[in-house]
Design an enzyme around this catalytic site. Structure first.
Site, PDB file in Angstrom:
ATOM      1  N   HIS A  73       0.885  -1.173   0.000  1.00 45.96           N
ATOM      2  CA  HIS A  73       0.000   0.000   0.000  1.00 45.96           C
ATOM      3  C   HIS A  73       0.922   1.222   0.000  1.00 45.96           C
ATOM      4  O   HIS A  73       2.010   1.170   0.582  1.00 45.96           O
ATOM      5  CB  HIS A  73      -0.840   0.115   1.270  1.00 45.96           C
TER       6      HIS A  73
ATOM      7  N   ASP B  63       2.385   1.999   3.321  1.00 48.34           N
ATOM      8  CA  ASP B  63       3.327   1.033   3.907  1.00 48.34           C
ATOM      9  C   ASP B  63       4.756   1.472   3.610  1.00 48.34           C
ATOM     10  O   ASP B  63       5.686   1.106   4.324  1.00 48.34           O
ATOM     11  CB  ASP B  63       3.208  -0.369   3.278  1.00 48.34           C
TER      12      ASP B  63
HETATM   13  C1  XUL Z   1      -7.489  -6.631   4.522  1.00 49.91           C
HETATM   14  C2  XUL Z   1      -6.703  -7.046   3.352  1.00 49.91           C
HETATM   15  C3  XUL Z   1      -5.850  -5.998   2.733  1.00 49.91           C
HETATM   16  C4  XUL Z   1      -5.717  -6.112   1.253  1.00 49.91           C
HETATM   17  C5  XUL Z   1      -4.993  -4.968   0.617  1.00 49.91           C
HETATM   18  O1  XUL Z   1      -8.313  -7.610   5.020  1.00 49.91           O
HETATM   19  O2  XUL Z   1      -6.734  -8.188   2.964  1.00 49.91           O
HETATM   20  O3  XUL Z   1      -4.607  -6.016   3.356  1.00 49.91           O
HETATM   21  O4  XUL Z   1      -5.080  -7.281   0.884  1.00 49.91           O
HETATM   22  O5  XUL Z   1      -5.538  -3.730   0.909  1.00 49.91           O
END
Ligand code: XUL
Ligand code: CO
Length: 437
Positions: free
Chosen positions: A99, A102
């Site tokens: 993300h 992150d």
């Molecule tokens: C949350 C989840 C996230 C996604 C990416 O449950 O799975 O981490 O993978 O946003």
């Protein structure tokens, strides 16, 4: 070096008792014409492995993810890159997922956040040179900041919608810059707490509009990969619009997004929706939308997302069976999984990935055996054999009518019972394959 006591993890085979060795994941071993590494494009999730410290509703973090730097600084962001690359190289993992937030600490002003993202992505790109490490997918975190309390694309606030658009634009820029195979939308808060304050149609149209703009922009900057929806039924919202694969596929078709999007199926999300992991993989595959996987498992006694490293070989076997039958993944297997809070040492990070990679490798070996064995596929083919000829073949070819079928039924009297499902026999076949030596 951040993990001085950890060597490159070797494959030592099932008889090894070395905790820092693979027992099943043998990267270059060929199974059904492809190496294990090709079948299993494993990825490291930046957020769990390099950021999450084990904070929960009841207590502080237990793990040290400072990597020798002051948290919240660019020095720390770079230390995470260095630690992450050392980790992936020691594990033999060739992909990562991230993300935006992150990678760098989010600033109050998005212009500053974006500047930090430019700086860190230059640094990551440099680190990638001369390695086999690549980006599997990127995404924007549109659920953590309080501005997203009512969602991002689904927010009641047009200003928040714009902010989400800005984050998606930048996350796409970084994903393309790093050569990412995919771009994920996990609708973290795209849903509702109560219908009393929610216009569902309005919100879904807005989410689709944001996705259309993302596709248009992504294609304009040279992104040729897949966009993914990652379905999840609940948590954090009481209800999330991308409930499961079937719901998300219906949404994509409704809004004309199905050519650009596929599914990123997460095991623990499927189980939260009341399905097996295998079910959501199957639904995606039969709709031509199986893209990528978030590899983890939940706890069947709990009703929330526990993101555990996968160890259940029955589950990984049936998952790999679906993936093999679908012709493989265009994406990969991202460990959206975290160590349990009391497993807080750096060594535990390696144990966790060894567990997960071995669980999928053994699942792959067993799934290939199920296919080579042929009893399961043969049984299924035979079960539908009444459609191979005669009236059945006419039904399949769409060459009949209700009148013709009614006339046919008139002649039949009572049809014979449709044949035993033989479930217990088939479950025995699976056990036989699982435990044969
Ligand atoms: C949350 C989840 C996230 C996604 C990416 O449950 O799975 O981490 O993978 O946003
Ligand atoms: Co996930």
């Amino acid at each position: 070096m951040y993990f001085p006591n950890i060597p490159v993890i070797p494959y030592e085979g099932p008889n090894s008792t070395n905790p820092l060795a693979f027992k099943y994941y043998d990267a270059d071993k060929v199974i059904l014409g492809k190496t294990m590494k090709e079948h299993l494009p494993f990825a490291m999730a930046w957020w769990h492995n390099l950021c999450a410290t084990g904070v929960d509703m009841f207590g502080r973090g237990t793990a040290d993810k400072a990597f020798g730097a002051q948290e919240g600084t660019m020095e720390h962001a770079k230390a995470k890159v260095d630690a992450g690359f050392e980790f992936m190289q020691k594990m033999g993992i060739e992909y990562f997922c991230f993300h935006d937030v992150d990678l760098v600490p989010e600033a109050d002003d998005i212009k500053e956040t974006n500047r930090r993202l430019d700086e860190i992505s230059d640094y990551i790109l440099e680190k990638m040179q001369g390695t086999n490490i690549k980006c599997l997918w990127g995404t924007a975190n549109m659920f953590g900041n309080p501005r997203y309390m009512n969602g991002a694309g689904s927010s009641n606030s047009a200003d928040v919608f714009c902010f989400a658009a800005a984050q998606v634009k930048k996350a796409l820029d970084i994903t393309v810059k790093l050569g990412g195979r995919g771009y994920v939308f996990w609708g973290g808060r795209e849903g509702y707490e109560t219908l009393l304050n929610t216009d569902v149609k309005f919100e879904q149209e807005n989410i689709a509009a944001l996705m259309h703009m993302a596709v248009k922009y992504g294609r304009s900057i040279g992104f040729t990969g897949d966009f993914y929806i990652e379905p999840k039924p609940k948590e954090p919202m009481k209800h999330q619009y991308d409930f499961d694969a079937a719901t998300a596929i219906g949404f994509l078709r409704q809004y004309g997004l199905d050519k650009d999007f596929k599914m990123n199926i997460e095991a623990n999300h499927a189980t939260l929706a009341g399905h097996t992991f295998q079910h959501d993989l199957r639904i995606s595959a039969i709709n031509g939308m199986l893209g990528s996987v978030d590899a983890n498992q939940g706890d069947m006694l709990l009703g929330w997302d526990t993101d555990e490293f996968p160890y259940d070989i029955y589950v990984t076997t049936m998952a790999m069976y679906e993936i093999l039958k679908a012709g493989g993944l265009t994406g990969g297997l991202n460990f959206d999984s975290k160590n349990r809070r009391p497993s807080y040492t750096h060594e535990d990070m390696f144990h966790a990935f060894i567990l997960g990679m071995d669980a999928f490798a053994l699942g792959l070996i067993k799934a290939a055996k199920i296919i080579e064995d042929g009893r399961i596929d043969g049984f299924i083919a035979d079960r539908y054999s009444s459609y191979n000829s005669g009236i059945g073949a006419k039904i399949r070819a769409g060459e009949t009518s209700l009148e013709e079928l009614a006339a046919y039924a008139d002649e039949l009297g009572a049809p014979a019972l449709p044949g035993s499902g033989r479930q217990e026999y088939l479950e025995g076949v699976i056990n036989n394959i699982m435990f044969s030596v």
